[in-house]
Scaffold this active site. Structure first.
Site, PDB file in Angstrom:
ATOM      1  N   GLU A  93       0.834  -1.225   0.000  1.00 46.93           N
ATOM      2  CA  GLU A  93       0.000   0.000   0.000  1.00 46.93           C
ATOM      3  C   GLU A  93       0.856   1.257   0.000  1.00 46.93           C
ATOM      4  O   GLU A  93       0.482   2.273   0.574  1.00 46.93           O
ATOM      5  CB  GLU A  93      -0.922   0.023   1.221  1.00 46.93           C
ATOM      6  CG  GLU A  93      -1.871  -1.125   1.292  1.00 46.93           C
ATOM      7  CD  GLU A  93      -3.115  -0.897   0.476  1.00 46.93           C
ATOM      8  OE1 GLU A  93      -3.205   0.142  -0.196  1.00 46.93           O
ATOM      9  OE2 GLU A  93      -3.986  -1.772   0.511  1.00 46.93           O
ATOM     10  N   HIS A 133       7.166   2.847   3.065  1.00 44.90           N
ATOM     11  CA  HIS A 133       7.437   3.914   4.045  1.00 44.90           C
ATOM     12  C   HIS A 133       8.024   5.150   3.341  1.00 44.90           C
ATOM     13  O   HIS A 133       7.600   6.278   3.601  1.00 44.90           O
ATOM     14  CB  HIS A 133       8.445   3.336   5.046  1.00 44.90           C
ATOM     15  CG  HIS A 133       8.693   4.186   6.238  1.00 44.90           C
ATOM     16  ND1 HIS A 133       7.729   4.489   7.171  1.00 44.90           N
ATOM     17  CD2 HIS A 133       9.828   4.799   6.673  1.00 44.90           C
ATOM     18  CE1 HIS A 133       8.238   5.241   8.125  1.00 44.90           C
ATOM     19  NE2 HIS A 133       9.506   5.454   7.843  1.00 44.90           N
ATOM     20  N   PHE A 162       9.677  11.946  -6.976  1.00 43.46           N
ATOM     21  CA  PHE A 162       9.556  10.539  -7.379  1.00 43.46           C
ATOM     22  C   PHE A 162      10.464  10.193  -8.550  1.00 43.46           C
ATOM     23  O   PHE A 162      10.921   9.071  -8.668  1.00 43.46           O
ATOM     24  CB  PHE A 162       8.103  10.210  -7.769  1.00 43.46           C
ATOM     25  CG  PHE A 162       7.164  10.257  -6.601  1.00 43.46           C
ATOM     26  CD1 PHE A 162       7.294   9.347  -5.574  1.00 43.46           C
ATOM     27  CD2 PHE A 162       6.184  11.228  -6.520  1.00 43.46           C
ATOM     28  CE1 PHE A 162       6.449   9.390  -4.482  1.00 43.46           C
ATOM     29  CE2 PHE A 162       5.328  11.273  -5.441  1.00 43.46           C
ATOM     30  CZ  PHE A 162       5.465  10.356  -4.418  1.00 43.46           C
TER      31      PHE A 162
END
Ligand code: TGC
Ligand code: FAD
Length: 392
Positions: free
Chosen positions: A371, A374, A391
Site C-alpha cells: 500500500e 514507508h 519521485f
C-alpha cells in the site's frame, strides 16, 4: 499460545470521543477476535495457512465493506467504525486485517465507486457475505512503487477484451473467485476489469516461503489471452487515479490496523514485565524497561488521536490523500518500533509463538511495504508540503 488476556490501552480516555454505536461495533469485533482468532492464529501462521473457515464469520461480523450501503450488502457504517474494526482485526493479526481490507477497500469499493449498476448488484452482496472472495491486482513483477508503468494490457476484440500480463504479490489471489485487475487499453490508459476464476487462461499460483503475513495467502495473477466479457470493464474509472483512489481507502484502514498490532505488543510487554522476575524484582521496576513502556504508550496514544481525527475528516469527506499517507506511514512505523521493543522486553520468550510479538513484527514488515512503502509515503508528504515531486 497463552490465553489471550488482552486489555486495550486507552491512556487519554479516547473512548469518550466515540459514539456508543462505534464502541459497540469495536467491542463486538474485539470479542470476536478474542474468541475466534487468538486461539487459532499462531498455528495458522506457523503452518503458513490462511484460516479459510473464518470467511463467513468475517462476513457476519460486517468486516467486508463496512462503509458500503446496505442495499448492496454492506454495513452502511461511518469511517470511524470501519477503522475501529480494522484496529481490532489487526490486533489479532495483520493477515486477517489484510483479508478484510482487500475485500472491502480494494474489491468492493472500486466496484461500488466505478462499477455499473449490474456489476454492483452481481458482485457486492456476495462479497459482503464472504460467499465470494476478491483480490486486487495492481503490482507487477517489474512495477511496484511505480504502478503507472504497468505492462498488463487488453485489446478490444469486438465482443470481448483480450487480457495479457501478470500481477505479483496479490493478497487473497490463491483462493479469490473475483479479481479487480488494472490494465492498460490500446491507448495506454489504465482501466479496471473484473476477472473471474474459471476464465480460460487465468491462473493464480501461490507465493510460498514468506516470513511475513504467513496467515494470509499471497499469489500471482497470470493472464494468458484471457477473454474478458465487455460488461466486466468498469465504466467509471480511467487513469492511475482509479486504483490510487482505492488505495486511499485501504491505507486509511491500515493506519487504524497498525494501532491494533501496537496495542497488542504493548499490552503483552506490560504484563510480561510485571510478571517476570529478575534480580529478585519484576523487570517492570527497572528504569530501562519503564522507558520502553512509557515511550510505547506515548506513541500509541498519539497514533490513536491521529486515527480519531482522520476518521472524523473522512466522515466529513475532507480527508486528503496526503493526510491518509501521513497516518499510514507514521502508524505502521510506530507499530514496528513497538514490536521490536516489546520483543526485547520479552527476552528469549519474545521469539516464541507463546507470545504474539514476533508474529506482529514480521507481519508489519509487509505492512510497511505494501500500500505504498514507508519512503513513498514520505515522498507523498514531501511533495505536498514543498510543491515539488521527488519521485522521478
Ligand atoms: P501521479 O502522477 O502522482 O498521479 C497519477 C494520477 O493519480 C492521481 N492520484 C490519486 N487519485 C486518487 N487517490 C490518490 N491517492 C491519488 N494519488 C494520485 C493524480 O492526481 C493523477 O491524476 P491525473 O488525473 O492527473 O492523471 O502518479 P505517479 O505515477 O507519479 O505515482 C505517484 C505515486 C508514487 C505516489 C503512486 O503511484 C503510488 O502511490 N505508488 C505506490 C504504489 C502502491 O501503493 N501500490 C499498492 C498496491 S496494492 C497493495 O499493496 C495491497 S496490499 C493489501 C493488503 O493485503 O492489505
Ligand atoms: P519497489 O517499488 O521495487 O521498491 C523497492 C525500494 O525502493 C523501496 O524501499 C522503495 O521505497 C524504494 N523506492 C522505489 N521508488 C522510489 C523512489 N521514487 N524514491 C525513493 N525510493 C524509492 N500489491 C497489489 O497490487 N495487490 C495486493 O493485494 C498486494 N498485496 C501484497 C501483500 C504482501 C504480503 C506484500 C509484501 C505486497 C503486496 N502487494 C500487493 C505489493 C506491494 O504493494 C508492493 O510490494 C509495494 O507497492 C512496493 O513495491 P515493490 O515491492 O515492487 O518495491
Amino acid at each position: 499460545m497463552h490465553k489471550d488476556r488482552f486489555t486495550a490501552p486507552d491512556y487519554y480516555q479516547l473512548d469518550e470521543l466515540f459514539t456508543s454505536e462505534q464502541i459497540l461495533i469495536r467491542n463486538t469485533a474485539r470479542d470476536w477476535v478474542k474468541a475466534h482468532i487468538s486461539p487459532i492464529i499462531e498455528k495458522a501462521a506457523q503452518d503458513a495457512v490462511f484460516p479459510k473457515h473464518i470467511i463467513p464469520e468475517l462476513g457476519k461480523l460486517g468486516a467486508f465493506g463496512p462503509t458500503i450501503p446496505p442495499e448492496y450488502g454492506g454495513g452502511g457504517l461511518d469511517y470511524t467504525s470501519y477503522g475501529l474494526i480494522m484496529q481490532e482485526l489487526e490486533r489479532g493479526d495483520s493477515g486477517i486485517r489484510s483479508t478484510a481490507s482487500v475485500q472491502g477497500s480494494l474489491v468492493m469499493f472500486p466496484i461500488y465507486k466505478y462499477g455499473s449498476e449490474e456489476q454492483k448488484r452481481k458482485y457486492l452482496p456476495k462479497l459482503a457475505s464472504g460467499e465470494w472472495m476478491g483480490c486486487f491486482g495492481l503490482t507487477e513483477p517489474d512495477y511496484g512503487s511505480d504502478p503507472g508503468s504497468m505492462k498488463t494490457h487488453f485489446e478490444d476484440k469486438g465482443s470481448y477484451y483480450l487480457l495479457n500480463g501478470a500481477k505479483m504479490w496479490i493478497s487473497n489471489a490463491p483462493f479469490a473467485e473475483v479479481a479487480v485487475v488494472w490494465a492498460k487499453d490500446e491507448n495506454g490508459k489504465i482501466k479496471g476489469l473484473i476477472v473471474e476464476r474459471g476464465m480460460e487462461g487465468f491462473t493464480t499460483p501461490e507465493t510460498h516461503g514468506k516470513w511475513s503475513l504467513r496467515a494470509s495467502a499471497t499469489g500471482e495473477l497470470v493472464f494468458d489471452n484471457v477473454k474478458v466479457p465487455k460488461e466486466n470493464l468498469f465504466p467509471n474509472a480511467s487513469g492511475l487515479r482509479g486504483p490510487l483512489g482505492c488505495l486511499d481507502q485501504a491505507r486509511y484502514g491500515i493506519a487504524w490496523g497498525a494501532v491494533g498490532a501496537a496495542m497488542d505488543c504493548y499490552d503483552s510487554a506490560l504484563r510480561y514485565s510485571q510478571e517476570r522476575i529478575q534480580f529478585s524484582k519484576p523487570i517492570a521496576s527497572f528504569q530501562l524497561t519503564q522507558k520502553k513502556l512509557s515511550e510505547m504508550i506515548t506513541e500509541i496514544t498519539k497514533a490513536q488521536l491521529l486515527c480519531w481525527r482522520l476518521g472524523n475528516l473522512k466522515n466529513e469527506g475532507r480527508a486528503s490523500t496526503q493526510q491518509v499517507s501521513l497516518a499510514k506511514r507514521n502508524n505502521v512505523a510506530m507499530a514496528l518500533d513497538i514490536a521490536r521493543e516489546a520483543r526485547q522486553i520479552h527476552g528469549a520468550m519474545g521469539i516464541t509463538g507463546d507470545y504474539p510479538i514476533m508474529r506482529h513484527m514480521m507481519n508489519l514488515e509487509s505492512v510497511i511495504t505494501y500500500e505504498g512503502t514507508h519512503d513513498i509515503h514520505l515522498l507523498i508528504t514531501g511533495e505536498h508540503i514543498t510543491g515539488v515531486s521527488a519521485f522521478r
